[in-house]
Motif scaffolding. Structure first.
Motif, PDB file in Angstrom:
ATOM      1  N   ASP A  85      19.022 119.913  88.731  1.00  0.00           N
ATOM      2  CA  ASP A  85      20.020 120.598  89.550  1.00  0.00           C
ATOM      3  C   ASP A  85      20.761 119.620  90.454  1.00  0.00           C
ATOM      4  OD1 ASP A  85      20.763 123.271  89.321  1.00  0.00           O
ATOM      5  OD2 ASP A  85      18.840 123.982  90.062  1.00  0.00           O
ATOM      6  N   LYS A 119      23.845 124.042  84.384  1.00  0.00           N
ATOM      7  CA  LYS A 119      23.169 124.765  85.453  1.00  0.00           C
ATOM      8  C   LYS A 119      22.656 126.119  84.965  1.00  0.00           C
ATOM      9  CE  LYS A 119      24.353 124.365  89.746  1.00  0.00           C
ATOM     10  NZ  LYS A 119      23.310 123.442  90.223  1.00  0.00           N
ATOM     11  N   SER A 121      21.643 126.752  81.943  1.00  0.00           N
ATOM     12  CA  SER A 121      20.498 126.499  81.072  1.00  0.00           C
ATOM     13  C   SER A 121      19.195 126.309  81.852  1.00  0.00           C
ATOM     14  CB  SER A 121      20.750 125.268  80.191  1.00  0.00           C
ATOM     15  OG  SER A 121      20.729 124.074  80.961  1.00  0.00           O
ATOM     16  N   LEU A 122      19.306 125.939  83.127  1.00  0.00           N
ATOM     17  CA  LEU A 122      18.104 125.742  83.946  1.00  0.00           C
ATOM     18  C   LEU A 122      17.514 127.057  84.425  1.00  0.00           C
ATOM     19  CD1 LEU A 122      19.253 122.708  86.154  1.00  0.00           C
ATOM     20  CD2 LEU A 122      17.869 122.665  84.056  1.00  0.00           C
ATOM     21  N   ASP A 123      18.355 128.089  84.480  1.00  0.00           N
ATOM     22  CA  ASP A 123      17.887 129.403  84.942  1.00  0.00           C
ATOM     23  C   ASP A 123      18.785 130.483  84.345  1.00  0.00           C
ATOM     24  OD1 ASP A 123      16.813 131.576  86.240  1.00  0.00           O
ATOM     25  OD2 ASP A 123      17.538 131.007  88.242  1.00  0.00           O
ATOM     26  N   PRO A 124      18.660 130.727  83.034  1.00  0.00           N
ATOM     27  CA  PRO A 124      19.555 131.689  82.376  1.00  0.00           C
ATOM     28  C   PRO A 124      19.495 133.081  82.982  1.00  0.00           C
ATOM     29  CG  PRO A 124      18.340 130.402  80.760  1.00  0.00           C
ATOM     30  CD  PRO A 124      17.730 130.095  82.087  1.00  0.00           C
ATOM     31  N   ALA A 125      18.297 133.542  83.314  1.00  0.00           N
ATOM     32  CA  ALA A 125      18.156 134.902  83.849  1.00  0.00           C
ATOM     33  C   ALA A 125      18.794 135.030  85.225  1.00  0.00           C
ATOM     34  CB  ALA A 125      16.674 135.275  83.925  1.00  0.00           C
ATOM     35  N   GLY A 126      18.621 134.010  86.039  1.00  0.00           N
ATOM     36  CA  GLY A 126      19.139 134.080  87.401  1.00  0.00           C
ATOM     37  C   GLY A 126      20.595 133.695  87.548  1.00  0.00           C
ATOM     38  N   ARG A 127      21.094 132.869  86.625  1.00  0.00           N
ATOM     39  CA  ARG A 127      22.445 132.337  86.778  1.00  0.00           C
ATOM     40  C   ARG A 127      23.433 132.809  85.713  1.00  0.00           C
ATOM     41  NH1 ARG A 127      20.778 125.998  87.996  1.00  0.00           N
ATOM     42  NH2 ARG A 127      19.845 126.372  90.055  1.00  0.00           N
TER      43      ARG A 127
END
Length: 214
Positions: A85, A119, A121-127
């Protein structure tokens, strides 16, 4: 007044052309681009990135050094075990600097979207819900700015494929865009010379999307 504005405009164009044609700038950029191809670890990536930033400091009217430094920060986040990140946030700051020098540039706009993809890809569900539309908008803008830019089309095809897989729909749109980008990459290859400094990356990603098509 009109004559003054025209004179100023021509002067600015000449200054930009002169710097872009500066043999020292070209040689320095070629050296870093050559080194970029040999990066095998994060330390080397940082070294080459810093080289581009030194060129940026010495050539404050050139967007390419900031662009490549941002690209390397992005690629490092994908390739190496680092604070991903943080690296992507640093890439976004460098893209902003490039955009200030060359606003409305298709390559810079597409890279901005690519960083957002990282970014996501680091948190697909959240972002995904908030950032995916931003990335799609940037890729669409990049395409409209330059319909001959293969990276803009290729990156859009990746986003389309990801959305198709997430929603369980067909990949036809993504496949069509991937094929279109591959045609654009062929056209781009014909322009490349020894002194070519503009971006040429991304064909591998287009090939990956196209490989999932019938």
């Amino acid at each position: 007044m009109k004559k003054y504005i025209l004179t100023l405009a021509f002067s600015l164009v000449w200054i930009a052309f002169a710097q872009a044609s500066d043999p020292a700038f070209i040689a320095a950029m070629q050296k870093q681009l050559k080194a970029k191809k040999t990066i095998a670890n994060y330390e080397q990536s940082q070294e080459v990135t810093n080289g581009f930033l030194r060129i940026a400091d010495a050539s404050d009217s050139e967007w390419l050094p900031f662009y490549y430094a941002a690209l390397l920060k992005t690629e490092a986040a994908f390739r190496f075990d680092i604070e991903k990140d943080k690296s992507l946030d640093e890439a976004l700051e460098l893209v902003k600097k490039a955009d200030k020098i060359a606003p409305g540039n298709s390559e810079i706009t597409a890279l901005n979207g690519y960083i957002l993809m990282g970014k996501i890809s680091l948190d697909p569900a959240g972002r995904g819900q908030s950032m995916s539309p931003q990335a799609m908008q940037l890729f669409g803008k990049a395409i409209n700015l330059d319909r001959e830019n293969p990276r803009a089309v290729s990156l859009m095809s990746q986003m389309e494929l990801g959305m198709a897989e997430f929603f369980g729909t067909g990949p036809e749109k993504a496949c069509g865009m991937a094929r279109m980008s591959l045609d654009l990459y062929k056209k781009e290859e014909a322009k490349i010379t020894d002194e070519y400094l503009l971006p040429i990356w991304g064909k591998m990603q287009a090939d990956q999307v196209a490989s999932k098509c019938n």
